[in-house]
Design a protein around this motif. Structure first.
Motif, mmCIF file in Angstrom:
data_model
loop_
_atom_site.group_PDB
_atom_site.id
_atom_site.type_symbol
_atom_site.label_atom_id
_atom_site.label_comp_id
_atom_site.label_asym_id
_atom_site.label_seq_id
_atom_site.Cartn_x
_atom_site.Cartn_y
_atom_site.Cartn_z
ATOM 1 N N VAL A 87 24.407 -53.159 -88.801
ATOM 2 C CA VAL A 87 25.669 -53.127 -88.048
ATOM 3 C C VAL A 87 25.448 -52.844 -86.565
ATOM 4 C CG1 VAL A 87 27.880 -51.926 -87.818
ATOM 5 C CG2 VAL A 87 26.966 -52.462 -90.091
ATOM 6 N N ARG A 88 24.603 -51.864 -86.274
ATOM 7 C CA ARG A 88 24.408 -51.504 -84.862
ATOM 8 C C ARG A 88 23.785 -52.656 -84.072
ATOM 9 N NH1 ARG A 88 25.142 -46.127 -83.673
ATOM 10 N NH2 ARG A 88 25.543 -44.819 -85.490
ATOM 11 N N ARG A 89 22.938 -53.452 -84.701
ATOM 12 C CA ARG A 89 22.349 -54.603 -84.015
ATOM 13 C C ARG A 89 23.433 -55.642 -83.686
ATOM 14 N NH1 ARG A 89 17.513 -57.305 -87.099
ATOM 15 N NH2 ARG A 89 16.889 -55.105 -87.102
ATOM 16 N N TYR A 90 24.379 -55.815 -84.605
ATOM 17 C CA TYR A 90 25.474 -56.758 -84.343
ATOM 18 C C TYR A 90 26.468 -56.203 -83.325
ATOM 19 C CZ TYR A 90 23.917 -60.173 -87.704
ATOM 20 O OH TYR A 90 23.178 -61.149 -88.348
ATOM 21 N N TYR A 91 26.557 -54.882 -83.223
ATOM 22 C CA TYR A 91 27.360 -54.296 -82.148
ATOM 23 C C TYR A 91 26.767 -54.694 -80.798
ATOM 24 C CZ TYR A 91 30.062 -51.130 -85.173
ATOM 25 O OH TYR A 91 30.925 -50.595 -86.095
ATOM 26 N N LEU A 92 25.440 -54.656 -80.711
ATOM 27 C CA LEU A 92 24.772 -55.052 -79.456
ATOM 28 C C LEU A 92 25.113 -56.500 -79.114
ATOM 29 C CD1 LEU A 92 21.189 -53.533 -79.996
ATOM 30 C CD2 LEU A 92 23.003 -52.605 -78.566
ATOM 31 N N LEU A 93 25.070 -57.367 -80.145
ATOM 32 C CA LEU A 93 25.371 -58.781 -79.931
ATOM 33 C C LEU A 93 26.814 -58.969 -79.467
ATOM 34 C CD1 LEU A 93 24.639 -61.799 -80.171
ATOM 35 C CD2 LEU A 93 25.390 -61.691 -82.563
ATOM 36 N N ALA A 94 27.753 -58.289 -80.146
ATOM 37 C CA ALA A 94 29.166 -58.451 -79.791
ATOM 38 C C ALA A 94 29.441 -57.957 -78.378
ATOM 39 C CB ALA A 94 30.040 -57.692 -80.798
ATOM 40 N N MET A 95 28.898 -56.805 -78.034
ATOM 41 C CA MET A 95 29.117 -56.280 -76.684
ATOM 42 C C MET A 95 28.455 -57.187 -75.645
ATOM 43 S SD MET A 95 30.524 -53.905 -74.838
ATOM 44 C CE MET A 95 30.778 -52.334 -75.665
ATOM 45 N N GLY A 96 27.238 -57.667 -75.959
ATOM 46 C CA GLY A 96 26.552 -58.574 -75.033
ATOM 47 C C GLY A 96 27.348 -59.849 -74.803
ATOM 48 N N LEU A 97 27.872 -60.427 -75.894
ATOM 49 C CA LEU A 97 28.665 -61.661 -75.760
ATOM 50 C C LEU A 97 29.952 -61.407 -74.977
ATOM 51 C CD1 LEU A 97 28.341 -63.271 -79.319
ATOM 52 C CD2 LEU A 97 27.429 -64.163 -77.167
ATOM 53 N N GLY A 98 30.629 -60.304 -75.291
ATOM 54 C CA GLY A 98 31.886 -59.998 -74.602
ATOM 55 C C GLY A 98 31.692 -59.800 -73.112
ATOM 56 N N VAL A 99 30.664 -59.033 -72.746
ATOM 57 C CA VAL A 99 30.387 -58.792 -71.327
ATOM 58 C C VAL A 99 29.853 -60.069 -70.663
ATOM 59 C CG1 VAL A 99 29.004 -57.438 -69.705
ATOM 60 C CG2 VAL A 99 30.012 -56.332 -71.702
ATOM 61 N N GLY A 100 29.037 -60.821 -71.399
ATOM 62 C CA GLY A 100 28.532 -62.087 -70.854
ATOM 63 C C GLY A 100 29.664 -63.053 -70.516
ATOM 64 N N LEU A 101 30.665 -63.149 -71.396
ATOM 65 C CA LEU A 101 31.815 -64.020 -71.123
ATOM 66 C C LEU A 101 32.584 -63.522 -69.907
ATOM 67 C CD1 LEU A 101 33.120 -64.686 -74.754
ATOM 68 C CD2 LEU A 101 31.869 -66.255 -73.274
ATOM 69 N N ALA A 102 32.692 -62.200 -69.760
ATOM 70 C CA ALA A 102 33.364 -61.638 -68.579
ATOM 71 C C ALA A 102 32.604 -62.006 -67.306
ATOM 72 C CB ALA A 102 33.476 -60.121 -68.714
ATOM 73 N N GLY A 103 31.276 -61.895 -67.358
ATOM 74 C CA GLY A 103 30.467 -62.245 -66.192
ATOM 75 C C GLY A 103 30.593 -63.711 -65.814
ATOM 76 N N VAL A 104 30.595 -64.585 -66.835
ATOM 77 C CA VAL A 104 30.759 -66.021 -66.587
ATOM 78 C C VAL A 104 32.129 -66.299 -65.956
ATOM 79 C CG1 VAL A 104 31.020 -68.267 -67.700
ATOM 80 C CG2 VAL A 104 29.128 -66.772 -68.349
ATOM 81 N N ALA A 105 33.153 -65.617 -66.467
ATOM 82 C CA ALA A 105 34.495 -65.779 -65.892
ATOM 83 C C ALA A 105 34.492 -65.396 -64.419
ATOM 84 C CB ALA A 105 35.501 -64.923 -66.667
ATOM 85 N N GLY A 106 33.737 -64.355 -64.078
ATOM 86 C CA GLY A 106 33.628 -63.956 -62.668
ATOM 87 C C GLY A 106 33.022 -65.052 -61.814
ATOM 88 N N SER A 107 31.988 -65.709 -62.330
ATOM 89 C CA SER A 107 31.357 -66.819 -61.594
ATOM 90 C C SER A 107 32.326 -67.977 -61.406
ATOM 91 C CB SER A 107 30.119 -67.335 -62.346
ATOM 92 O OG SER A 107 29.112 -66.369 -62.376
ATOM 93 N N LEU A 108 33.148 -68.246 -62.429
ATOM 94 C CA LEU A 108 34.061 -69.391 -62.372
ATOM 95 C C LEU A 108 35.220 -69.152 -61.423
ATOM 96 C CD1 LEU A 108 34.251 -70.268 -66.192
ATOM 97 C CD2 LEU A 108 32.970 -71.480 -64.426
ATOM 98 N N ILE A 109 35.630 -67.900 -61.294
ATOM 99 C CA ILE A 109 36.860 -67.623 -60.562
ATOM 100 C C ILE A 109 36.623 -67.314 -59.084
ATOM 101 C CG2 ILE A 109 37.129 -65.104 -60.794
ATOM 102 C CD1 ILE A 109 39.966 -65.695 -61.868
ATOM 103 N N ILE A 110 35.403 -66.924 -58.720
ATOM 104 C CA ILE A 110 35.190 -66.486 -57.337
ATOM 105 C C ILE A 110 35.358 -67.603 -56.291
ATOM 106 C CG2 ILE A 110 32.667 -66.747 -57.255
ATOM 107 C CD1 ILE A 110 32.685 -64.078 -55.627
ATOM 108 N N PRO A 111 35.205 -68.893 -56.618
ATOM 109 C CA PRO A 111 35.480 -69.889 -55.571
ATOM 110 C C PRO A 111 36.944 -69.912 -55.129
ATOM 111 C CG PRO A 111 34.057 -70.844 -57.249
ATOM 112 C CD PRO A 111 34.536 -69.520 -57.779
#
Length: 295
Positions: free
Chosen positions: A185-209
């Motif tokens: 479970v804890r390993r999948y928590y890492l994956l879920a948090m990584g994916l969630g934050v990764g999507l947030a970071g990508v959104a930042g790249s898309l919106i800054i222009p």
């Protein structure tokens, strides 16, 4: 009429990015069962990183996604491993304080590193208009919308069609039972948090222009993400997509026809109406709310 259609289209483009931010928050919320009040600041991390890569290496913000996505994914993993993980069995209130503290830390770190000025990137082709059937919208917004939509549907596919998604859904349903049958479970928590934050970071790249980065910008994204998640239904990925599109349209129409200063007022009026008429969100249900730990 043509002007209104054009504004609605522009709102949908913006709403796609809001949806991307919200599905990441929803994923963290559903799997790790933590209300991440620092989610908007993690969008800000993506914005500042994209701006820095553009300023230092003249790297196109859309090409910078290949750097921003893994960096923010790793940041999410580190947050889960060293901050959220040790407090996973703490009370919900302590977890809220943790993410609020992380939010304040990231805001002040941005202020220390980049100052209080507005930072944005200049991409000439992204400012040019794409015109179809008399409706014009900038290439930057179209690109942001398409990439956001692609990632949202990619996450849908991951959650519905892959073994990894089925395991994550099993953890959402009952993490104790998932642990007893051998799921790490804890390993999948890492994956879920990584994916969630990764999507947030990508959104930042898309919106800054087309939206500037500044230290307090994250608060806006956090609020919008929470409104989208609750509007669509807690834990409902499809609802988050529709909620994001609705809010993008409401915000753009209000800014154009009323006053830009009233954009958030209009968003929260819609939010309150939905809460009164359908408290579980447009696509949510009482059972789903229980799954994400709100009841």
């Amino acid at each position: 009429m043509e002007q209104m259609i054009q504004i609605v289209v522009a709102g949908l483009m913006l709403g796609g990015v809001y949806a991307l931010i919200a599905v990441g928050l929803n994923l963290i919320f559903g799997v790790v069962k933590i209300i991440n009040f620092a989610h908007g600041e993690l969008v800000l991390v993506g914005m500042y990183l994209t701006w820095w890569l553009w300023l230092t290496f003249d790297l196109n913000p859309y090409l910078s996604l290949v750097i921003v996505a893994p960096v923010t994914f790793l940041l999410g993993v580190l947050i889960q491993q060293f901050l959220v993980g040790p407090m996973i069995n703490s009370s919900p209130l302590m977890k809220i304080f943790l993410t609020l503290g992380l939010s304040v830390f990231l805001q002040n770190l941005a202020l220390f590193m980049f100052g209080g000025q507005f930072r944005t990137v200049n991409v000439p082709w992204a400012e040019q208009n794409l015109t179809i059937l008399g409706i014009s919208v900038t290439y930057g917004r179209v690109t942001a919308f398409l990439v956001a939509l692609l990632l949202v549907f990619g996450l849908f596919y991951l959650m519905k069609r892959t073994l990894t998604g089925k395991v994550l859904n099993a953890i959402v349903e009952d993490r104790e039972t998932a642990g007893t049958i051998g799921i790490p479970v804890r390993r999948y928590y890492l994956l879920a948090m990584g994916l969630g934050v990764g999507l947030a970071g990508v959104a930042g790249s898309l919106i800054i222009p087309f939206q500037a980065a500044y230290p307090l910008a994250g608060a806006h994204f956090t609020l919008m993400a929470f409104v989208v998640v609750v509007l669509g239904g807690l834990g409902n990925m499809g609802g988050a997509l529709v909620g994001g599109l609705i809010l993008g349209v409401v915000e753009t129409l209000t800014g154009t026809y009323l006053d830009p200063g009233l954009q958030q007022v209009a968003v929260f009026i819609v939010f309150i109406i939905v809460l009164i008429v359908r408290p579980q969100g447009i696509f949510g249900g009482a059972a789903r709310n229980a799954e994400v730990g709100l009841k």
